[in-house]
Write an enzyme that holds these catalytic residues in place. Structure first.
Site, PDB file in Angstrom:
ATOM      1  N   HIS A 114       1.539   4.259  -2.884  1.00 19.74           N
ATOM      2  CA  HIS A 114       1.471   5.713  -2.722  1.00 19.74           C
ATOM      3  C   HIS A 114       2.631   6.383  -3.463  1.00 19.74           C
ATOM      4  O   HIS A 114       2.451   7.396  -4.147  1.00 19.74           O
ATOM      5  CB  HIS A 114       1.548   6.084  -1.236  1.00 19.74           C
ATOM      6  CG  HIS A 114       0.231   6.137  -0.543  1.00 19.74           C
ATOM      7  ND1 HIS A 114      -0.825   6.897  -0.992  1.00 19.74           N
ATOM      8  CD2 HIS A 114      -0.200   5.520   0.598  1.00 19.74           C
ATOM      9  CE1 HIS A 114      -1.852   6.759  -0.167  1.00 19.74           C
ATOM     10  NE2 HIS A 114      -1.496   5.925   0.805  1.00 19.74           N
ATOM     11  N   HIS A 173       0.834  -1.204   0.000  1.00 13.71           N
ATOM     12  CA  HIS A 173       0.000   0.000   0.000  1.00 13.71           C
ATOM     13  C   HIS A 173       0.870   1.256   0.000  1.00 13.71           C
ATOM     14  O   HIS A 173       0.622   2.200  -0.775  1.00 13.71           O
ATOM     15  CB  HIS A 173      -0.901  -0.027   1.232  1.00 13.71           C
ATOM     16  CG  HIS A 173      -1.730   1.197   1.423  1.00 13.71           C
ATOM     17  ND1 HIS A 173      -3.056   1.267   1.065  1.00 13.71           N
ATOM     18  CD2 HIS A 173      -1.425   2.411   1.951  1.00 13.71           C
ATOM     19  CE1 HIS A 173      -3.528   2.465   1.359  1.00 13.71           C
ATOM     20  NE2 HIS A 173      -2.561   3.179   1.897  1.00 13.71           N
ATOM     21  N   GLU A 174       1.895   1.285   0.849  1.00 13.47           N
ATOM     22  CA  GLU A 174       2.751   2.466   0.934  1.00 13.47           C
ATOM     23  C   GLU A 174       3.599   2.647  -0.322  1.00 13.47           C
ATOM     24  O   GLU A 174       3.793   3.765  -0.806  1.00 13.47           O
ATOM     25  CB  GLU A 174       3.646   2.369   2.167  1.00 13.47           C
ATOM     26  CG  GLU A 174       2.908   2.273   3.497  1.00 13.47           C
ATOM     27  CD  GLU A 174       1.893   3.377   3.701  1.00 13.47           C
ATOM     28  OE1 GLU A 174       2.074   4.480   3.132  1.00 13.47           O
ATOM     29  OE2 GLU A 174       0.913   3.149   4.429  1.00 13.47           O
ATOM     30  N   GLU A 180      -6.248   7.266  -1.448  1.00 13.08           N
ATOM     31  CA  GLU A 180      -6.148   6.137  -0.525  1.00 13.08           C
ATOM     32  C   GLU A 180      -6.786   4.896  -1.129  1.00 13.08           C
ATOM     33  O   GLU A 180      -6.264   3.780  -0.979  1.00 13.08           O
ATOM     34  CB  GLU A 180      -6.799   6.505   0.806  1.00 13.08           C
ATOM     35  CG  GLU A 180      -6.332   5.676   1.976  1.00 13.08           C
ATOM     36  CD  GLU A 180      -4.866   5.853   2.274  1.00 13.08           C
ATOM     37  OE1 GLU A 180      -4.248   4.900   2.796  1.00 13.08           O
ATOM     38  OE2 GLU A 180      -4.313   6.938   1.984  1.00 13.08           O
TER      39      GLU A 180
END
Length: 305
Positions: A156, A152-153, A234
């Site tokens: 980003h 997930h990071e 997100e």
């Protein structure tokens, strides 16, 4: 992934506001704004727009460039230069593989001391970002869930979220500064007229007070747009984590957040396990969408649409 992201966004916005405010003070001390409000002629709108853009983008760009050192300082994150434990070796190796899969350069990997299970990514450039995890996450979750969080990071970073956020903030800063000065000029023109009838606006206390107050009010409105943008990104990072790792692991990680907050699980018993921290903010100002929505998208497969 949520609480830390919120803190990072808040830090970014506060830094941006501080830089913009400092530039505004300098502009007033140098007489730039008095020059833009030429007595008897009116407000020099093209010049004001240019000044607003310079100040607005300077604030967001400076905030972006110092985002990594500010994040390290605010969390006390320790960058892993040479892994000392098996957990650190696994962490660095996992981030490296995910970065390769996402097509970005190897980020700095850091750990910060916190019992909360959380993580964040930041940095001005896709190929030199920072990915940090809390000790609570690293030692309190199963490896596949930690990997999902890291995915997930990394998503980003690969999506360029901090860069895009900075560009959006620069545009919003520009309009906040521009509109607050225009309205301030109109208010000052109404309140302050010379005895011979010639308008004298843009230099009196009405202009400075009005523009200052409106910059705060318009800035709050701009923060709503930033929060909306953050919620959209997100969802995209959830998709990135699901694609890089596993949607079920991503859903289990988010579900742990709910249970960490004392809320009931939304997943079947076979999927109840792990999480990433959430927050209880007013909906319009929340930097993250509700955990229920994020989990549901991962469970029912709608994240693929």
């Amino acid at each position: 992934m949520k609480g830390s992201f919120f803190k990072r966004i808040t830090l970014f916005l506060l830094t941006n506001l501080a830089v913009v405010a400092a530039l505004g003070i300098v502009a007033r001390l140098l007489g730039v704004e008095s020059f833009l409000a030429r007595q008897g002629v009116g407000l020099n709108l093209p010049a004001l727009l240019i000044m607003s853009a310079v100040m607005g983008f300077a604030g967001s760009i400076i905030s972006l460039l110092i985002s990594k050192p500010m994040a390290k300082w605010s969390t006390g994150a320790h960058v892993i230069d040479t892994p000392r434990t098996e957990a650190e070796r696994w962490l660095v190796g996992t981030v490296q593989r995910l970065a390769q899969d996402a097509g970005i350069g190897m980020p700095e990997v850091a750990v910060y001391d916190s019992p909360d299970m959380n993580a964040f990514a930041t940095g001005a450039f896709r190929n030199s970002a920072l990915v940090a995890v809390s000790t609570g996450l690293l030692h309190g979750m199963e490896r596949d869930e930690v990997k999902a969080v890291l995915g997930h990071e990394v998503a980003h970073v690969a999506n360029g979220d901090m860069i895009t956020l900075s560009l959006l903030q620069g545009v919003l800063n520009t309009f906040v500064i521009f509109l607050s000065r225009v309205v301030g000029f109109l208010v000052d023109r109404f309140l302050n007229r010379s005895e011979d009838g010639e308008e004298s606006a843009g230099t009196g206390p009405g202009y400075f007070l009005t523009s200052m107050v409106l910059q705060i009010v318009f800035g709050i409105g701009a923060s709503l747009i930033v929060a909306w943008f953050s919620r959209r990104r997100e969802f995209r990072a959830d998709v990135g984590g699901a694609q890089l790792v596993d949607p079920n692991a991503m859903a289990r990680a988010l579900n742990r957040l709910r249970m960490q907050q004392g809320e009931p699980s939304l997943l079947p018993s076979s999927m109840r396990a792990f999480g990433i921290r959430g927050e209880g903010m007013m909906a319009l100002f929340a930097s993250h969408p509700p955990l229920e929505q994020r989990i549901q998208r991962l469970v029912d497969g709608s994240w693929r649409n």
